[in-house]
Motif scaffolding. Structure first.
Motif, PDB file in Angstrom:
ATOM      1  N   HIS A 293      -4.011   7.463  12.971  1.00 49.43           N
ATOM      2  CA  HIS A 293      -3.905   7.399  11.517  1.00 49.43           C
ATOM      3  C   HIS A 293      -3.615   8.789  10.956  1.00 49.43           C
ATOM      4  N   ALA A 294      -3.129   8.843   9.729  1.00 47.29           N
ATOM      5  CA  ALA A 294      -2.824  10.120   9.081  1.00 47.29           C
ATOM      6  C   ALA A 294      -4.100  10.734   8.528  1.00 47.29           C
ATOM      7  N   ALA A 295      -4.241  12.033   8.710  1.00 50.09           N
ATOM      8  CA  ALA A 295      -5.403  12.738   8.175  1.00 50.09           C
ATOM      9  C   ALA A 295      -5.450  12.587   6.657  1.00 50.09           C
ATOM     10  N   GLY A 296      -6.662  12.529   6.128  1.00 47.85           N
ATOM     11  CA  GLY A 296      -6.826  12.252   4.707  1.00 47.85           C
ATOM     12  C   GLY A 296      -6.462  13.391   3.779  1.00 47.85           C
ATOM     13  N   SER A 297      -6.228  14.603   4.334  1.00 45.45           N
ATOM     14  CA  SER A 297      -5.909  15.739   3.462  1.00 45.45           C
ATOM     15  C   SER A 297      -4.606  15.534   2.695  1.00 45.45           C
ATOM     16  N   LEU A 298      -3.613  14.961   3.391  1.00 48.46           N
ATOM     17  CA  LEU A 298      -2.318  14.712   2.752  1.00 48.46           C
ATOM     18  C   LEU A 298      -1.559  13.665   3.565  1.00 48.46           C
ATOM     19  N   TYR A 299      -1.145  12.610   2.921  1.00 46.14           N
ATOM     20  CA  TYR A 299      -0.299  11.606   3.588  1.00 46.14           C
ATOM     21  C   TYR A 299       0.604  10.963   2.553  1.00 46.14           C
ATOM     22  N   ILE A 300       1.660  10.315   3.047  1.00 45.70           N
ATOM     23  CA  ILE A 300       2.744   9.809   2.196  1.00 45.70           C
ATOM     24  C   ILE A 300       3.035   8.352   2.554  1.00 45.70           C
ATOM     25  N   LEU A 301       3.216   7.528   1.529  1.00 43.71           N
ATOM     26  CA  LEU A 301       3.629   6.137   1.706  1.00 43.71           C
ATOM     27  C   LEU A 301       4.896   5.893   0.898  1.00 43.71           C
ATOM     28  N   THR A 302       5.784   5.071   1.426  1.00 44.31           N
ATOM     29  CA  THR A 302       6.951   4.665   0.655  1.00 44.31           C
ATOM     30  C   THR A 302       6.563   3.584  -0.347  1.00 44.31           C
ATOM     31  N   ARG A 303       7.480   3.306  -1.263  1.00 40.81           N
ATOM     32  CA  ARG A 303       7.172   2.411  -2.375  1.00 40.81           C
ATOM     33  C   ARG A 303       6.727   1.019  -1.917  1.00 40.81           C
ATOM     34  N   ASN A 304       7.392   0.476  -0.903  1.00 44.45           N
ATOM     35  CA  ASN A 304       7.048  -0.887  -0.490  1.00 44.45           C
ATOM     36  C   ASN A 304       5.615  -0.988   0.020  1.00 44.45           C
ATOM     37  N   PHE A 305       5.089   0.102   0.616  1.00 42.85           N
ATOM     38  CA  PHE A 305       3.708   0.075   1.085  1.00 42.85           C
ATOM     39  C   PHE A 305       2.728   0.229  -0.074  1.00 42.85           C
ATOM     40  N   ALA A 306       3.090   1.031  -1.071  1.00 40.74           N
ATOM     41  CA  ALA A 306       2.247   1.127  -2.270  1.00 40.74           C
ATOM     42  C   ALA A 306       2.191  -0.226  -2.981  1.00 40.74           C
ATOM     43  N   GLN A 307       3.328  -0.930  -3.007  1.00 36.07           N
ATOM     44  CA  GLN A 307       3.354  -2.270  -3.590  1.00 36.07           C
ATOM     45  C   GLN A 307       2.501  -3.239  -2.770  1.00 36.07           C
ATOM     46  N   TYR A 308       2.550  -3.093  -1.460  1.00 38.87           N
ATOM     47  CA  TYR A 308       1.748  -3.953  -0.582  1.00 38.87           C
ATOM     48  C   TYR A 308       0.261  -3.790  -0.888  1.00 38.87           C
ATOM     49  N   ILE A 309      -0.181  -2.555  -1.066  1.00 40.73           N
ATOM     50  CA  ILE A 309      -1.586  -2.302  -1.387  1.00 40.73           C
ATOM     51  C   ILE A 309      -1.923  -2.895  -2.754  1.00 40.73           C
TER      52      ILE A 309
END
Length: 357
Positions: A293-309
């Protein structure tokens, strides 16, 4: 002399015969009168017998059905009445179908960006698609850190507006106080009135142990308010090189389904009281090791994943730590993992985007 006695003897039987006929008639009448109640009683007795016999027959059939039901295997036994059965009984099958179709259409519309509440926040009036929305987690007692962040990107009075013209929305992300409307909330509202650089999560209660839920609210609110290619979470305890981050994001333009960060794994802490304790440690297997998994300090999601959440927020499982929770959501979908050392804030890599404060 013999005529008289002879007449007397012949007259006596005649009298006795009349008396017997009278007594026979009266007894016959009385017997007919007494037989009527007997007939009525016999009729009602027959009705009662028929009723009892019918009930006994019905009970016997019920017992037979119950016995046959109990003799069936559990797989053959009829199950409890389902919602579908109830809808069929109520005649609402067609209504149920239309509801399902409508829900599917709404979900499709959300996934394509047609959101009812997709309104721009105050100060964000850009109609073109943004490059990124950057959310910097903050707390009630972190004003000095916020000022330090602002000092790294603010070059003038309208720095927030200038960044948005470049396609970058940057906001400090915070929830509400457990005591709604107290001085903590009041101070944040006042600061936001002056700086206009907060994303206030009104439905989230700000607390360190609620960071996983905060991620849900952040991505849901961000994707509803801004149309961007990328959504970035930044921790409050790091120093961010904004220009390096913009350059990095610009190199990822046009790609979809990305989960970008400093990928790591590690041991699951199962001992109560230790730092990073995971209450649901047993779900991670006998080896007690976290998935990648990506460390919590900084990570990036594309729009479709933000929409999924945003769409599935209510059903997404959260764990004790935010980065683990987000990583578990990405494991359930087809995400393209990008592990980049420039996003490892604790590394000594050149041209890195962040570093520990």
């Amino acid at each position: 002399m013999d005529i008289g006695p002879l007449f007397y003897k012949e007259g006596l039987p005649t009298t006795l015969h009349k008396q017997r006929w009278r007594s026979s008639s009266s007894s016959s009448l009385s017997s007919k009168t007494s037989s009527i109640p007997s007939i009525v009683l016999a009729f009602f007795s027959c009705l009662a017998w028929l009723y009892i016999a019918g009930r006994l027959w019905q009970d016997a059939e019920n017992r037979t059905l119950l016995f046959n039901l109990l003799m069936k295997t559990p797989a053959q036994r009829p199950k409890a009445l389902t919602v579908e059965d109830k809808l069929m009984v109520l005649g609402c099958k067609d209504l149920e179908r239309r509801i399902v179709e409508t829900e599917m259409e709404i979900t499709l519309a959300k996934s394509q960006g047609f959101l009812k509440n997709q309104l721009t926040e105050s100060g964000s009036s850009s109609s073109k698609k943004l490059l990124a929305v950057i959310g910097i987690y903050t707390g009630f007692g972190s004003r000095s850190k916020r000022n330090a962040f602002r000092g790294s990107w603010m070059t003038g009075v309208d720095s927030v507006k200038t960044l948005e013209e470049r396609g970058i929305v940057i906001r400090f992300v915070i929830g509400r106080s457990p005591n709604r409307g107290d001085s903590l909330d009041h101070n944040i509202d006042e600061e936001n009135d002056m700086k206009n650089d907060f994303l206030i999560l009104d439905d989230h209660e700000e607390a360190d142990e609620e960071s996983s839920k905060k991620a849900k609210f952040f991505f849901s609110s961000a994707v509803q308010n801004w149309d961007a290619e990328f959504y970035v979470k930044v921790d409050k305890d790091i120093q961010l090189d904004l220009e390096e981050l913009i350059e990095f994001l610009d190199s990822l333009r046009g790609q979809d389904s990305l989960y970008v960060g400093c990928m790591k794994s590690g041991e699951v802490v199962s001992e109560v009281g230790k730092r990073w304790y995971e209450p649901e440690w047993w779900k991670f297997g006998d080896e007690k090791s976290y998935f990648r998994h990506a460390a919590g300090s900084l990570y990036i999601l594309t729009r479709n994943f933000a929409q999924y959440i945003n769409i599935n927020s209510a059903s997404l499982k959260t764990y004790a730590h935010e980065d683990i929770s987000v990583g578990s959501w990405m494991m359930g979908i087809r995400a393209n993992y990008i592990d980049d050392n420039r996003l490892c804030c604790s590394s000594s890599t050149q041209d890195k985007v962040c570093s520990l404060a």
